[in-house]
Design a protein around this motif. Structure first.
Motif: not given
Length: 106
Positions: A74-78
């Motif tokens: 899943r996408l991280s904040s970066a």
């Protein structure tokens, strides 16, 4: 200093597909099917994005009996920041308009 490059259309498609379901875990096989890309394209992209901190990774908990656990992404904040930066390309065309067209079975 690290040079910033625009990601390939395939990498952008993977990022955008994950951004369509923020906070949800996905596995590579689903991404391959959804994007019409081969595993030999998607998995190296996922590994590279994870190494760069754009994705969070985990192993599936409690897989169905008879199947090994899958690796989830899943996408991280970066990664979310990277997707936001991809909102428009240098030529002004939205990145979403350049997603690969899923292949149909022949």
């Amino acid at each position: 200093m690290r040079r910033s490059r625009r990601p390939s259309p395939q990498t952008a498609a993977v990022l955008l597909a994950l951004a369509d379901r923020p906070g949800e875990w996905s596995h590579g096989y689903d991404l391959c099917r959804a994007l019409g890309l081969r595993a030999g394209t998607v998995y190296p992209i996922l590994m590279r994005l994870a190494e760069r901190g754009h994705l969070e990774t985990a192993w599936e908990q409690d897989p169905p009996r008879g199947r090994p656990p899958r690796h989830l992404y899943r996408l991280s904040s970066a990664g979310a920041e990277c997707v936001a930066a991809l909102a428009t390309a240098d030529d002004g065309a939205p990145v979403a308009a350049r997603r690969p067209v899923p292949r149909t079975a022949s």
